[in-house]
Every structure is written in structure tokens, then in C-alpha cells.
Scaffold this motif. Sequence first.
Motif, PDB file in Angstrom:
ATOM      1  N   UNK A  25     101.140 -41.148  55.554  1.00  0.00           N
ATOM      2  CA  UNK A  25     101.961 -42.347  55.453  1.00  0.00           C
ATOM      3  C   UNK A  25     101.784 -43.163  56.727  1.00  0.00           C
ATOM      4  N   UNK A  26     101.213 -44.360  56.577  1.00  0.00           N
ATOM      5  CA  UNK A  26     100.919 -45.206  57.736  1.00  0.00           C
ATOM      6  C   UNK A  26     101.314 -46.636  57.400  1.00  0.00           C
ATOM      7  N   UNK A  27     102.241 -47.210  58.164  1.00  0.00           N
ATOM      8  CA  UNK A  27     102.636 -48.596  57.970  1.00  0.00           C
ATOM      9  C   UNK A  27     101.771 -49.546  58.781  1.00  0.00           C
ATOM     10  N   UNK A  28     102.142 -50.811  58.782  1.00  0.00           N
ATOM     11  CA  UNK A  28     101.341 -51.830  59.467  1.00  0.00           C
ATOM     12  C   UNK A  28     101.253 -51.551  60.967  1.00  0.00           C
ATOM     13  N   UNK A  29     102.384 -51.390  61.625  1.00  0.00           N
ATOM     14  CA  UNK A  29     102.365 -51.062  63.046  1.00  0.00           C
ATOM     15  C   UNK A  29     101.885 -49.636  63.281  1.00  0.00           C
ATOM     16  N   UNK A  30     102.087 -48.774  62.268  1.00  0.00           N
ATOM     17  CA  UNK A  30     101.643 -47.395  62.388  1.00  0.00           C
ATOM     18  C   UNK A  30     100.143 -47.259  62.579  1.00  0.00           C
ATOM     19  N   UNK A  31      99.385 -48.253  62.133  1.00  0.00           N
ATOM     20  CA  UNK A  31      97.938 -48.196  62.322  1.00  0.00           C
ATOM     21  C   UNK A  31      97.563 -48.125  63.799  1.00  0.00           C
TER      22      UNK A  31
END
Length: 262
Positions: free
Chosen positions: A230-236
Motif C-alpha cells: 500500500x503506497x500513497x502519493x507521498x508514500x512514493x
Amino acid sequence: MLLRRILAVLAASTATAAAVLAGPSPAAAQAATPASAAARAAAAANPVIVVAGLSTPALGYEPLAARLRADGFRVSIFQLPGLGLGDIADSARAFSAYVDQVRAATGAARVDLVAHSEGGLVSRYLIRNLGGGTKVGRYVSLGTPHYGTYVADIAKFLGLGSCLGIVACQQMTIGSSFLTALNDGEDTPGDVRWTAVRTLQDELVRPVDNATLADGATNVLIQSWCPLRLVGHLGLVLDGTTYTVVRGALTDSPVRPDCYAL
């Protein structure tokens, strides 16, 4: 969501918004001599510039820069002028000057770019329109809306006008004149190795496939390799698996994301 981030930025102090460059100076892109052979090879490679995205200060990219430095890369961070609220072309011109500063400080003919969100568009404009094709060796985008995002239209949908008048947001809408011009012709011009990374959980780039590039680019969907990640926009910027893709791209390695990386 993008609208919430935009409103928060508009409420910030003008002193913060006026910052153009942040993070280490170009001279600081030269790291200390690393110990391992792999790290020595990284240090001998092109200096890496992490290019920030919309409304995010340089400090938000220090975790990514720290990972790169730990692996021996020479790293600096470019914070977009005015936190990226203005014309993307203007940001690209400022970035072009910064690239030349890093090249002069390090003695490198080319730099490698790891660009997040809007930073990827700034970097593409540099390569396509400002002679950056001879100055950039590798380009890695993380969640960049290369073909726009309908999230940028939310303000208009809510009856608040076109992106609350924020130029960069208007330019990132699907079908904008800026993106139409940027995507006219080859997506991957110049003698550059192109990689575009995206995630299914990106809440700001919708549809997520608009974060891909054509014409020979290496496109990596994190969940194609690691379905449970699970990777969000900022998580990238923070995710360990994504970092293994970035590191591989910077070393011309085959795409083999580590699904268990922290």
C-alpha cells in the motif's frame, strides 16, 4: 486530496512560499568517500537531484535523500520556486540554472533526476525545451501526472473556480494546454534513460495510468510486483519498495522491486 493541500499552502506564510532553493547546496552534493565497492560505484555515478513536488518543502524529501546518500550517491534537493504554485515553465527555468550549478560544483557532465509529482513535469520541461537532454543521464518520476489528473479539477467541480487560480494546478488538469504541448511528440526525448513509477493507491493522480510515459520508458506499477503493498502519493517518497526501484533505475539494473523493503 489536492484541494486540501492547496488551501493549506495558501494559508502558509509568504516567506515560506518565496523560497526557491532548499536543502544541500550544489557543492554539498559531493558525498564522503563510501566504504563498499557498490557505494564507491554509486559515488562515481552522476550526482542525483531529488526534485520536489507541489507544496512540499525540501525537508519532506530528506528521507529519500538520506537513503540515496547511505547508498553512496551524491545528492541534493531542489525545492520548487514558490513551492511549485506558479507556472511550471518558470520553475523549469529556475531548475535549469540549479542543474548547471550542480554540474559545475561536482564536475559532472550529467545529473540524474528523481522527481516527485509536479517535479517530474518540471524535469520533463527542462529536458524537452531547455536543452536538458544533454545534461540529464537518468530520469525517474514518482507519481507524476504526465497526462494530467482529474483531481486538479475538483475546485472547479465544487464551484470554486479553476484550481483557485493556482497556475500549476491548472496546468496539471487533463487536457491542459501546457500538457498538450509537453506531450506533443515523443514522450522520452534526448539521450536519457526514462523510468516512471506509479501506485494504485495514488490519491492525487487519477487515473493512475496517467503517471506513465510512452516511447520506450520503463513504467513500473508497484502493485504489479508487490500486490499487497500500500503506497500513497507521498508514500512514493518514503516507501522502501519504491526506493529499491529508484536505486535500480539509477544503476541501470533490471526492475526487481523488493516487496519486503522497509
